[in-house]
Motif scaffolding. Structure first.
Motif: not given
Length: 352
Positions: A35, A39-43, A45-46, A258, A306-307, A310
């Motif tokens: 899991s 979530a690595w691709p969500r980084l 957005d940082v 975040l 979610d937060a 991440i």
């Protein structure tokens, strides 16, 4: 044949058991690891400038450990050349990386760190004493943190955007830790009183522990730390506090990236529990257990799932994953340097 078989069992039996425990642990935490990796691709957005901030904070945390090692080894460096900063950094980085990828965790990392320092010319007994003292003082700081958060928890939530106060909180906590650390190292009576108080509390749930036995054990550990850093207690307390507080500040920064709104005192409690999970040698470096535990604790203190996921990933990227290749490079460099500077056995054999 029986003797040889018994030797093999003694040599490899413990390692096989360790590998089996690690395998079972990784199987249990595999869903949380997958899991987290998902979530690595969500980084992406940082904001990019948060990444160097995290790296710098973790770098200062590691540098504090190098400072602690320098203080402990310098104490006994009268008859030999004190270790250089490069040697200290290489040993700690390599040992830290080993603790994150090999069964045994911190114990395995300490063995590799000690090996590098001994190879660099430090006496084995001195290295063992120094690493033991470093482990005791950093663990003591970690155990002290929940106690220091109690006033903040009782006072109530601070104003809006309170997480931005996290870096200030880490600075204040560091000052308090230094003061308490120096008091413990210079005032044995203070340690006795703390040990008796802890012993009374522990006796409630574990009858075999008494106030006197708890105080005696705490004084013994205090004496070992005091001897290792004699005359440099202020510096040792400051370095130990900096090691933990910069690491905690990295977690705060990961959540601030975040735009999370949560009390820094509650984040500190989550951080302490996560660090305690890392000490359990089921998986190397607490892989999976720390990630799942920290994510769950962050959700528990009011952060969205979610937060929390991440934020945990961002913090672990800087504190867990990035130091592994850095430590591998440090170990490789040490091996190359050793091969170049140390004469081969053949050369030694040909020397008249």
């Amino acid at each position: 044949m029986r003797i040889a078989g018994g030797g093999l069992v003694r040599r490899w039996g413990g390692r096989a058991v360790g590998l089996a425990i690690t395998g079972v642990g990784l199987y249990i935490v595999a869903p949380s690891i997958l899991s987290l990796f998902g979530a690595w691709p969500r980084l992406a957005d940082v904001d990019p400038w948060w990444f160097p901030i995290l790296v710098v904070l973790e770098g200062f945390s590691f540098a504090a450990l190098w400072w602690l090692a320098r203080l402990a080894l310098d104490q006994h460096a009268a008859d030999q050349k004190p270790p250089g900063w490069g040697t200290l950094a290489t040993a700690q980085l390599a040992g830290n990386a080993a603790s994150k990828v090999l069964p045994g965790g911190a114990a395995t990392g300490s063995v590799l760190q000690a090996r590098l320092l001994i190879t660099a010319g430090q006496p084995a007994a001195v290295v063992a004493s120094a690493l033991t003292a470093i482990g005791l003082i950093t663990t003591g700081v970690l155990l002290l943190l929940p106690v220091l958060t109690i006033p903040a928890v009782l006072i109530g939530p601070p104003p809006a955007r309170q997480l931005e106060l996290g870096l200030l909180v880490s600075l204040i906590m560091a000052v308090v830790i230094v003061g308490l650390g120096v008091a413990a190292l210079t005032w044995p009576r203070f340690v006795v009183l703390v040990g008796r108080g802890a012993g009374h509390l522990i006796h409630i749930v574990k009858r075999s522990v008494t106030a006197e036995s708890s105080a005696a054990q705490l004084v013994t550990q205090r004496d070992r730390v005091a001897a290792a850093f004699e005359g440099r207690w202020w510096a040792a307390a400051l370095a130990a506090a900096a090691n933990r507080m910069f690491d905690y500040a990295a977690l705060v920064a990961a959540l601030a990236a975040l735009d999370v709104h949560v009390r820094p005192s509650m984040v500190l409690l989550a951080y302490v529990v996560a660090q305690a999970l890392a000490m359990i040698p089921i998986t190397p470096g607490g892989l999976g257990f720390v990630d799942a535990g920290l994510t769950a604790l962050l959700v528990l203190i009011g952060i969205s799932p979610d937060a929390a996921l991440i934020g945990t990933l961002l913090y672990r990227l800087a504190s867990f994953w990035l130091p592994i290749p850095v430590g591998l490079l440090a170990w490789t460099g040490w091996r190359i340097h050793l091969h170049i500077t140390r004469p081969s056995r053949t050369d030694d054999g040909q020397t008249p």
